[in-house]
Design an enzyme around this catalytic site. Structure first.
Site, short mmCIF file in Angstrom:
data_model
loop_
_atom_site.label_atom_id
_atom_site.label_comp_id
_atom_site.label_asym_id
_atom_site.label_seq_id
_atom_site.Cartn_x
_atom_site.Cartn_y
_atom_site.Cartn_z
N LYS A 61 0.86 -1.20 0.00
CA LYS A 61 0.00 0.00 0.00
C LYS A 61 0.89 1.24 0.00
O LYS A 61 1.93 1.26 0.69
CB LYS A 61 -0.91 -0.03 1.23
N SER A 140 -9.63 1.78 3.04
CA SER A 140 -8.80 2.53 2.13
C SER A 140 -7.77 1.68 1.37
O SER A 140 -7.12 2.20 0.45
CB SER A 140 -8.05 3.62 2.91
N SER A 164 -9.74 -0.70 7.16
CA SER A 164 -9.27 -0.50 5.79
C SER A 164 -8.70 -1.71 5.08
O SER A 164 -8.47 -1.65 3.88
CB SER A 164 -8.22 0.60 5.77
N1 GLN Z 1 -12.76 4.16 6.74
C1 GLN Z 1 -12.06 4.45 7.95
C2 GLN Z 1 -11.57 5.87 7.94
O1 GLN Z 1 -11.75 6.53 6.98
C3 GLN Z 1 -10.94 3.49 8.16
C4 GLN Z 1 -9.73 3.82 7.42
C5 GLN Z 1 -8.55 2.94 7.72
O2 GLN Z 1 -8.70 1.90 8.37
N2 GLN Z 1 -7.39 3.38 7.32
O3 GLN Z 1 -11.01 6.35 8.86
#
Ligand code: GLN
Length: 504
Positions: A61, A140, A164
């Site tokens: 990532k 994400s 994410s």
């Molecule tokens: N969707 C969550 C956020 O926007 C989780 C994101 C993540 O785990 N990096 O914070």
């Protein structure tokens, strides 16, 4: 298949699936890595492989630092930045013989649930609804999940702060594992919300995830939150106590958190959940309803705490100490502070700006007690709720309990619940130009993943398919989540393996 053949196929898939936008930087050709893959093939035939991932292509990532490829976090704030070092997890993989397959697309700095908040444009999933419309890849770590789903790599690293890794896995039919907080080093991982950030693994099945985990599940003195060898052996001996070790051979007690049966749950997800439980029962395990009352507050607490930490972490991208600089039209005619405002304005996308504002507000003197402090309290209660239902005690909690296990008769070994309340939404319904798209809709997708994040627990999403019914559209694939007590990662992987890829 030889490792060389597998690597060549991955590279070919990177080319043919380029429009999915899963990878920001790709290998393009195997040239410089050819010898390494060939050597790994030789080692494999001689039975001397360095590790289970020797010679395999792993996507990383793009918020995890790599020495050979730029790290952008999908943000304008980090234009053309290449780290002088590898993140520990990347280094461990390379030392184990793995090859970085490319850097995967993401929501800027990991903030989002659909991988659409990226300076490189949205990640596209191969999945479509019956009308042929593209569905969200989840976020994400959506780029990592799509890269795995389309065999552009063998497995991928993501990050999971509030879901994410698990949400994209659920939306793309892959396996996404968030280990207990502190097991995989965060050194070299760009911080979003330090107290919640974990490195996670996405693979096509549980066994490939386990292989990668075997390499990166190591202490690292450079990450102060990485568990030391001493703490790891304390956890092991806790899990080897007779009462807990017996779980390896006896039927498991599976908990079903009642509060997860929310009204927003789609019929297809509900069906996948209940059939997964029925399947586990047929395998001889027992099912027990449990209550996690604070779960209902977890999402709100997360969206106070994560932005608060983010606003502090992202302060360093000011164009002076760090990150892309925007000088503005003519700095001499503008008041001082213009450089800072202009840099921050240009560098960050709208979701990141929203999080910084939210975080700065909840940490401000007037709002602190009502928001940040309350959210910390909720976080504590979420942890207590989990501790009250698991058979294994939290192994590193302060104030050692006298026994290793919870005396409650109905205490359970793992929890099984959906990963997301519904199947993936259409990408077009999420984009900014849709007047009805609200950030709150995206936040809602994290409702089942944030509780384990707040408590630092191991959690995994595995795909199951259920026979579709006439009225449900694209309803046949769902992510089922297995959550375990802190440190009980092996048990979580074992239960996940029972459900992984089942047609129920
Ligand atoms: N969707 C969550 C956020 O926007 C989780 C994101 C993540 O785990 N990096 O914070």
């Amino acid at each position: 298949m030889s490792l060389l053949r597998e690597a060549e196929r991955c590279i070919a898939n990177q080319g043919s699936h380029a429009t999915l936008n899963a990878l920001i930087t790709t290998l393009q050709h195997l040239g410089p890595w050819l010898e390494r893959v060939r050597d790994a093939d030789t080692r494999r035939t001689q039975g001397t492989s360095k590790s289970a991932v020797d010679g395999r292509l792993i996507a990383i990532k793009d918020n995890i630092c790599t020495r050979d490829l730029p790290t952008t976090c999908a943000s304008n704030a980090l234009d053309k930045f290449t780290s002088p070092f590898n993140a520990t997890a990347v280094q461990q993989l390379e030392e184990a013989g793995a090859i970085v397959a490319g850097k995967s697309n993401l929501d800027e700095f990991g903030m989002g649930s659909h991988s659409i908040n990226s300076r490189f444009g949205p990640v596209r999933s191969l999945r479509r609804n019956r009308d042929g419309e593209s569905l969200s890849a989840g976020g994400s770590s959506g780029g990592s999940a799509v890269a795995v789903a389309t065999a552009q790599c063998y497995a991928a690293l993501g990050t999971d702060t509030g879901g994410s890794v698990r949400l994209p896995a659920a939306y793309t039919g892959t396996v996404g594992f968030k280990p207990s907080y502190g097991l995989i080093s965060r050194w070299g991982v760009v911080a979003y919300a330090n107290s919640l950030d974990t490195v996670g693994i996405i693979g096509k099945d549980v066994s490939s995830v386990r292989e990668v985990f075997g390499v990166v599940n190591r202490p690292d003195s450079r990450d102060p939150t990485s568990l030391s060898s001493f703490t790891r052996s304390r956890i092991d001996s806790h899990l080897r106590s007779p009462a807990l070790a017996a779980r390896a051979t006896s039927p498991l007690k599976i908990g079903v958190p009642l509060e997860y049966n929310i009204s927003e749950l789609s019929p297809s997800v509900l069906r996948a959940w209940s059939r997964s439980l029925a399947y586990m029962r047929r395998q001889g395990h027992t099912i027990h309803p449990v209550s996690l009352p604070t779960t209902t507050l977890a999402l709100s607490a997360y969206y106070v705490l994560a932005p608060a930490e983010a606003s502090s972490n992202l302060a360093k991208y000011d164009g002076v100490r760090y990150g892309t600089r925007s000088e503005g039209p003519n700095s001499a005619t503008f008041p001082s502070g213009y450089l800072y405002a202009s840099t921050r304005g240009v560098g960050f996308g709208s979701e990141v700006k929203r999080r910084i504002l939210l975080g700065a507000f909840s940490l401000s003197a007037d709002a602190m007690d009502n928001y940040f402090i309350q959210a910390q309290r909720v976080r504590r209660l979420v942890q207590h709720d989990f501790d009250a239902v698991f058979r294994a005690h939290q192994p590193i909690a302060s104030g050692q309990p006298e026994t290793n296990t919870n005396p409650e008769k109905d205490a359970v070994d793992v929890l099984i619940c959906p990963t997301a309340p519904s199947s993936p939404p259409r990408i077009s319904s999420l984009m900014d130009h849709n007047p009805r798209a609200s950030p709150l809709d995206a936040y809602m997708n994290d409702v089942f993943t944030v509780p384990a994040s707040l408590a630092g627990l191991p959690a995994i999403s595995v795909p199951v398919t259920v026979e579709s019914t006439i009225d449900s559209r694209d309803a046949d694939l769902a992510g089922i989540q297995v959550i375990g007590q802190y440190g009980d990662d092996s048990l979580v992987l074992k239960v996940a393996e029972l459900l992984d890829g089942r047609h129920l």
